[in-house]
Design a protein around this motif. Structure first.
Motif, mmCIF file in Angstrom:
data_model
loop_
_atom_site.group_PDB
_atom_site.id
_atom_site.type_symbol
_atom_site.label_atom_id
_atom_site.label_comp_id
_atom_site.label_asym_id
_atom_site.label_seq_id
_atom_site.Cartn_x
_atom_site.Cartn_y
_atom_site.Cartn_z
ATOM 1 N N ARG A 1 -67.324 -42.988 84.456
ATOM 2 C CA ARG A 1 -68.384 -42.700 85.427
ATOM 3 C C ARG A 1 -69.686 -42.275 84.744
ATOM 4 N NH1 ARG A 1 -63.972 -39.631 88.153
ATOM 5 N NH2 ARG A 1 -63.005 -41.061 89.647
ATOM 6 N N TYR A 2 -69.628 -42.065 83.429
ATOM 7 C CA TYR A 2 -70.848 -41.755 82.674
ATOM 8 C C TYR A 2 -71.523 -43.069 82.294
ATOM 9 C CZ TYR A 2 -69.445 -36.855 81.936
ATOM 10 O OH TYR A 2 -69.103 -35.542 82.098
ATOM 11 N N PRO A 3 -72.749 -43.310 82.704
ATOM 12 C CA PRO A 3 -73.432 -44.546 82.302
ATOM 13 C C PRO A 3 -73.589 -44.667 80.790
ATOM 14 C CG PRO A 3 -74.569 -43.508 84.137
ATOM 15 C CD PRO A 3 -73.564 -42.515 83.650
ATOM 16 N N LEU A 4 -73.597 -43.518 80.088
ATOM 17 C CA LEU A 4 -73.781 -43.553 78.635
ATOM 18 C C LEU A 4 -72.972 -42.450 77.976
ATOM 19 C CD1 LEU A 4 -75.291 -44.567 76.061
ATOM 20 C CD2 LEU A 4 -77.046 -42.832 76.577
ATOM 21 N N ILE A 5 -72.242 -42.817 76.928
ATOM 22 C CA ILE A 5 -71.675 -41.820 76.035
ATOM 23 C C ILE A 5 -72.162 -42.126 74.624
ATOM 24 C CG2 ILE A 5 -69.619 -41.493 77.471
ATOM 25 C CD1 ILE A 5 -68.017 -42.938 75.267
ATOM 26 N N VAL A 6 -72.249 -41.090 73.812
ATOM 27 C CA VAL A 6 -72.666 -41.240 72.420
ATOM 28 C C VAL A 6 -71.491 -40.866 71.530
ATOM 29 C CG1 VAL A 6 -74.272 -40.520 70.625
ATOM 30 C CG2 VAL A 6 -75.041 -40.651 73.008
ATOM 31 N N VAL A 7 -71.158 -41.761 70.600
ATOM 32 C CA VAL A 7 -70.104 -41.516 69.617
ATOM 33 C C VAL A 7 -70.778 -41.435 68.251
ATOM 34 C CG1 VAL A 7 -67.939 -42.302 68.617
ATOM 35 C CG2 VAL A 7 -68.456 -42.794 71.028
ATOM 36 N N ASP A 8 -70.908 -40.235 67.735
ATOM 37 C CA ASP A 8 -71.632 -40.009 66.483
ATOM 38 C C ASP A 8 -70.650 -39.930 65.314
ATOM 39 O OD1 ASP A 8 -74.008 -39.577 65.075
ATOM 40 O OD2 ASP A 8 -73.842 -37.392 65.203
ATOM 41 N N GLU A 9 -71.111 -40.363 64.143
ATOM 42 C CA GLU A 9 -70.391 -40.162 62.881
ATOM 43 C C GLU A 9 -69.054 -40.894 62.796
ATOM 44 O OE1 GLU A 9 -70.125 -35.964 62.230
ATOM 45 O OE2 GLU A 9 -72.258 -35.750 61.836
ATOM 46 N N VAL A 10 -69.010 -42.131 63.242
ATOM 47 C CA VAL A 10 -67.814 -42.942 63.003
ATOM 48 C C VAL A 10 -67.752 -43.260 61.506
ATOM 49 C CG1 VAL A 10 -66.714 -45.171 63.401
ATOM 50 C CG2 VAL A 10 -67.824 -43.968 65.295
ATOM 51 N N GLY A 11 -66.628 -42.965 60.879
ATOM 52 C CA GLY A 11 -66.459 -43.309 59.477
ATOM 53 C C GLY A 11 -66.447 -42.141 58.529
ATOM 54 N N TYR A 12 -66.891 -40.971 58.964
ATOM 55 C CA TYR A 12 -66.896 -39.817 58.075
ATOM 56 C C TYR A 12 -65.487 -39.284 57.856
ATOM 57 C CZ TYR A 12 -71.967 -39.657 58.269
ATOM 58 O OH TYR A 12 -73.292 -39.967 58.150
ATOM 59 N N ILE A 13 -64.628 -39.426 58.857
ATOM 60 C CA ILE A 13 -63.241 -38.982 58.756
ATOM 61 C C ILE A 13 -62.341 -40.151 59.148
ATOM 62 C CG2 ILE A 13 -61.513 -37.360 59.627
ATOM 63 C CD1 ILE A 13 -63.781 -35.436 60.273
ATOM 64 N N PRO A 14 -61.418 -40.555 58.270
ATOM 65 C CA PRO A 14 -60.507 -41.660 58.631
ATOM 66 C C PRO A 14 -59.536 -41.231 59.724
ATOM 67 C CG PRO A 14 -59.893 -40.688 56.525
ATOM 68 C CD PRO A 14 -61.195 -40.065 56.907
ATOM 69 N N PHE A 15 -59.142 -42.191 60.561
ATOM 70 C CA PHE A 15 -58.248 -41.907 61.683
ATOM 71 C C PHE A 15 -56.812 -42.296 61.345
ATOM 72 C CE2 PHE A 15 -62.138 -42.724 64.453
ATOM 73 C CZ PHE A 15 -62.393 -41.360 64.604
ATOM 74 N N GLU A 16 -55.874 -41.521 61.859
ATOM 75 C CA GLU A 16 -54.483 -41.923 61.806
ATOM 76 C C GLU A 16 -54.228 -42.920 62.936
ATOM 77 O OE1 GLU A 16 -52.140 -38.410 61.965
ATOM 78 O OE2 GLU A 16 -52.790 -37.684 59.991
ATOM 79 N N ALA A 17 -53.041 -43.510 62.957
ATOM 80 C CA ALA A 17 -52.746 -44.599 63.897
ATOM 81 C C ALA A 17 -52.946 -44.181 65.345
ATOM 82 C CB ALA A 17 -51.316 -45.094 63.674
ATOM 83 N N GLU A 18 -52.447 -43.002 65.729
ATOM 84 C CA GLU A 18 -52.584 -42.558 67.116
ATOM 85 C C GLU A 18 -54.042 -42.353 67.482
ATOM 86 O OE1 GLU A 18 -51.494 -38.815 70.067
ATOM 87 O OE2 GLU A 18 -50.402 -39.038 68.187
ATOM 88 N N ALA A 19 -54.797 -41.740 66.561
ATOM 89 C CA ALA A 19 -56.216 -41.501 66.819
ATOM 90 C C ALA A 19 -56.973 -42.815 66.961
ATOM 91 C CB ALA A 19 -56.815 -40.655 65.696
ATOM 92 N N ALA A 20 -56.652 -43.786 66.097
ATOM 93 C CA ALA A 20 -57.306 -45.091 66.177
ATOM 94 C C ALA A 20 -57.008 -45.760 67.505
ATOM 95 C CB ALA A 20 -56.842 -45.970 65.017
ATOM 96 N N ASN A 21 -55.788 -45.651 67.977
ATOM 97 C CA ASN A 21 -55.407 -46.249 69.256
ATOM 98 C C ASN A 21 -56.152 -45.591 70.410
ATOM 99 O OD1 ASN A 21 -53.651 -47.872 71.083
ATOM 100 N ND2 ASN A 21 -52.878 -45.855 71.649
ATOM 101 N N LEU A 22 -56.284 -44.274 70.370
ATOM 102 C CA LEU A 22 -57.012 -43.562 71.424
ATOM 103 C C LEU A 22 -58.481 -43.964 71.436
ATOM 104 C CD1 LEU A 22 -55.445 -40.005 71.026
ATOM 105 C CD2 LEU A 22 -55.144 -41.547 72.972
ATOM 106 N N PHE A 23 -59.059 -44.082 70.247
ATOM 107 C CA PHE A 23 -60.467 -44.464 70.164
ATOM 108 C C PHE A 23 -60.660 -45.883 70.682
ATOM 109 C CE2 PHE A 23 -64.416 -45.699 68.059
ATOM 110 C CZ PHE A 23 -65.200 -44.584 68.305
ATOM 111 N N PHE A 24 -59.729 -46.773 70.351
ATOM 112 C CA PHE A 24 -59.797 -48.140 70.859
ATOM 113 C C PHE A 24 -59.763 -48.150 72.383
ATOM 114 C CE2 PHE A 24 -57.566 -51.881 72.486
ATOM 115 C CZ PHE A 24 -58.422 -52.881 72.059
#
Length: 281
Positions: free
Chosen positions: A184-207
């Motif tokens: 319902r938010y027309p815009l979200i900001v995702v800052d600093e992708v890549g500074y911390i590597p994600f584990e499998a579960e985190a990557a799936n949630l982000f996807f």
């Protein structure tokens, strides 16, 4: 003993506005009705606008429109401030404060186009890639602040913070509810992708966050890694490719270059600093 009631200073329903009323009565009634309508800006502006209306021979309709315009403008301003606070920016930065002479990899025309916020209307994305200090976060916040001022609801967080938020929802069985809420938010900001590597579960949630917004709402993403290295970030080339595909399908992608703006002029004080590089895909 009979009870008595008072009517305070509320005007009677039968009282009409017109000749024979004193200025004090009119001011009192205006104050009452402005409070009743929760329109303080109208009350503050009415006297000044009345003087201007008399001097410029406005019609009654023109005077009324001017009063209402002041109230609407005030409400939009206050609403923008509330949306900015709700977005939880780490700092308030504007596009106007950006040093465009240091901004390499984006033209003034491209910046002006982003500033129209047409990408939000079109449910498209804006992606800023580049080394630290090249203006990515400032750009993201500046555009998001402008979106708040334009009436859009915005949410800001780093990539790690978004994953933490989604993980908490997932572990309590609220992930779909949270994704629907964020949609319902027309815009979200995702800052600093890549500074911390994600584990499998985190990557799936982000996807799931990115996939849920695909062609439905806008995302601004900043990253110090080029797309070719997102497989390292998410630990899975397939997941990274699917995410990038959704992000860039309807997006403006800008690769920023140059040395850190924050370190500008401090080379002698700090000695030799490593140079951050971002290869292009």
């Amino acid at each position: 003993m009979a009870r008595t009631t008072t009517t305070a200073s509320r005007p009677t329903a039968t009282k009409t506005v017109g000749s024979g009323r004193t200025g004090e009565q009119t001011a009192s009634d205006l104050a009452f009705y402005s409070r009743a309508m929760k329109a303080p800006a109208l009350l503050d502006a009415a006297e000044r606008l009345a003087e201007r209306a008399r001097s410029e021979s406005w019609s009654h309709a023109e005077f009324l429109v001017a009063c209402l315009q002041r109230e609407v403008a005030a409400r939009e301003s206050h609403g923008g401030e509330a949306r900015v606070r709700s977005a939880r920016f780490p700092a308030i930065k504007t596009i106007e404060e950006l040093d465009v002479t240091h901004l390499r990899g984006m033209t003034r025309e491209q910046l002006a186009h982003l500033g129209t916020l047409d990408f939000i209307t079109g449910k498209e994305n804006a992606i800023f890639l580049g080394p630290p200090g090249t203006g990515k976060t400032h750009l993201a916040i500046g555009l998001a602040v402008r979106a708040c001022q334009a009436g859009h609801k915005v949410a800001f967080a780093t990539a790690a913070e978004w994953v933490d938020r989604l993980a908490a929802a997932h572990h309590t069985g609220r992930l779909q509810t949270e994704l629907i809420k964020l949609s319902r938010y027309p815009l979200i900001v995702v800052d600093e992708v890549g500074y911390i590597p994600f584990e499998a579960e985190a990557a799936n949630l982000f996807f799931q966050l990115i996939s849920n917004r695909y062609e439905r709402a806008s995302v601004i993403v900043t990253s110090n890694k080029p797309f070719g290295r997102w497989g390292e970030v998410f630990g899975d080339e397939t997941v990274a490719a699917a995410m990038i595909d959704r992000l860039v399908h309807h997006a403006e992608v800008h690769s920023l270059k140059g040395d850190s703006y924050r370190m500008r002029g401090r080379g002698r004080q700090l000695g030799h600093l490593p140079t951050a590089t971002t290869e292009t895909d």
